[in-house]
Write an enzyme that holds these catalytic residues in place. Structure first.
Site, PDB file in Angstrom:
ATOM      1  N   LYS A   1     -32.767  -5.409 -17.552  1.00 36.90           N
ATOM      2  CA  LYS A   1     -32.901  -6.276 -16.380  1.00 36.90           C
ATOM      3  C   LYS A   1     -33.748  -7.477 -16.819  1.00 36.90           C
ATOM      4  O   LYS A   1     -34.964  -7.380 -16.918  1.00 36.90           O
ATOM      5  CB  LYS A   1     -33.561  -5.521 -15.227  1.00 36.90           C
TER       6      LYS A   1
ATOM      7  N   GLU B   1     -46.509  -3.817 -20.990  1.00 39.36           N
ATOM      8  CA  GLU B   1     -47.322  -4.834 -21.664  1.00 39.36           C
ATOM      9  C   GLU B   1     -47.579  -5.916 -20.633  1.00 39.36           C
ATOM     10  O   GLU B   1     -46.677  -6.662 -20.243  1.00 39.36           O
ATOM     11  CB  GLU B   1     -46.599  -5.417 -22.879  1.00 39.36           C
TER      12      GLU B   1
ATOM     13  N   CYS C   1     -47.816 -14.200 -24.528  1.00 36.97           N
ATOM     14  CA  CYS C   1     -48.793 -13.204 -24.075  1.00 36.97           C
ATOM     15  C   CYS C   1     -50.024 -13.169 -24.983  1.00 36.97           C
ATOM     16  O   CYS C   1     -51.151 -13.081 -24.520  1.00 36.97           O
ATOM     17  CB  CYS C   1     -48.149 -11.822 -24.028  1.00 36.97           C
TER      18      CYS C   1
ATOM     19  N   GLU D   1     -55.819 -16.262 -16.904  1.00 41.51           N
ATOM     20  CA  GLU D   1     -54.787 -16.556 -17.894  1.00 41.51           C
ATOM     21  C   GLU D   1     -53.970 -17.756 -17.440  1.00 41.51           C
ATOM     22  O   GLU D   1     -53.308 -17.710 -16.409  1.00 41.51           O
ATOM     23  CB  GLU D   1     -53.875 -15.344 -18.097  1.00 41.51           C
TER      24      GLU D   1
END
Length: 324
Positions: A79, A152, A186, A284
């Protein structure tokens, strides 16, 4: 995503490399003998793996998810992010030219499709890369089925520069450590701690590199920096840079997007003399805006680096590996 630099062609090459590496794994089955006791360990497929991917490296991270799942004999339902369905659809179509029928499927759509996947009793494992908030929802949604999870989630990686480095020698590597994929990675360096002794030199060297890196249309072979992938992410980066300015941060380069220009291009932005708890440091940003935090004592930098409730990656920059 520009063709060149650590971008589109880099990603396609990484897909091939990860597939080859995973395909080369030997079977992990093994036998251990101790005196009169023999133990044999067999690994067996779980069944159906649901792979929910992100928009920043949609193909490469999908390969990270599906390659080991397929190598161990599972089937996979992919997906992709609703922002990047086409590249992953193409990837799956290519894979299915060589895979047996019905081993690898793709379902596209919004978060509701992902939710259906995570709650489905026929899914034996979920792999997800994305935001922490969505990760929490997946944990909750999968609990009734006790589905195995590999998640993650968000990070906010610290880079600690030591005072023994040559600023010009590390500048380009440090720049790409932060601005790979225009900061949409990331494990990019998202907050850089720099000692007083070389603070100005590191800042100047990074700015000089930033000014040389062309940003623009990804189909132009000269460009190595591209746009933010979506408007929501553009707004996050823009808001955090404004917070840095409001908090007294000094913008060395960038920080002035053209809001009327086509595409979600945010200029490479480096902010100096910023408080260690400013939102641009503590949250972030996931884009091309990086704070340089000044420190006097190394213990203080380490405390700041470890002070946020995030994990994933970090880096130390030194001329001496032992010191690092």
């Amino acid at each position: 995503k520009p063709l060149n630099g650590p971008n589109a062609r880099f990603e396609v090459g990484a897909c091939a490399a990860w597939l080859r590496a995973t395909a080369s794994f030997e079977s992990p089955d093994y036998t251990a003998v101790d005196d009169d006791i023999t133990a044999t360990v067999h690994y067996r497929p779980l069944g159906v793996v649901g792979a929910i991917g992100p928009w920043n490296w949609p193909m490469m991270i999908t390969i990270w998810q599906i390659a080991p799942a397929l190598r161990m004999g599972n089937t996979v339902v992919v997906k992709p992010s609703g922002y990047t369905p086409l590249s992953v659809s193409a990837l799956v179509a290519i894979a299915n030219t060589v895979l047996p029928q019905d081993v690898l499927h793709i379902v596209t759509g919004d978060g509701g499709v992902g939710a259906a996947l995570t709650t489905h009793p026929g899914i034996d494992k979920i792999m997800f890369t994305g935001s922490t908030e969505t990760g929490k929802k997946i944990i909750e949604a999968s609990a009734n089925n006790i589905t195995r999870l590999t998640l993650e989630l968000g990070g906010n990686d610290a880079a600690v520069v030591l005072d023994d480095v040559d600023p010009e020698a590390i500048a380009e590597d440090l720049f790409w450590g932060a601005f790979i994929n225009t900061g949409q990675t990331c494990a990019a360096a998202k907050r850089i701690y720099v000692p007083d002794a070389i603070y100005d030199e590191v800042a100047e060297a990074l700015v000089a590199i930033a000014k040389k890196m062309p940003m623009g249309n990804g189909l132009d072979e000269n460009n190595v920096l591209g746009p933010l992938q979506n408007k929501a992410q553009f707004d996050i980066v823009d808001g955090l840079v404004k917070a840095a300015k409001d908090g007294g941060g000094r913008v060395l380069v960038g920080g002035d997007p053209d809001y009327d220009a086509p595409g979600f291009f945010y200029p490479v932005t480096i902010v100096a003399d910023i408080d260690p708890d400013n939102p641009l440091v503590a949250q972030e940003q996931f884009g091309p805006a990086v704070p340089l935090i000044r420190y006097s004592e190394l213990d203080q930098a380490i405390e700041w680096a470890n002070g946020l409730d995030v994990g994933l990656g970090a880096s130390v920059w030194s001329a001496d590996a032992q010191k690092a």
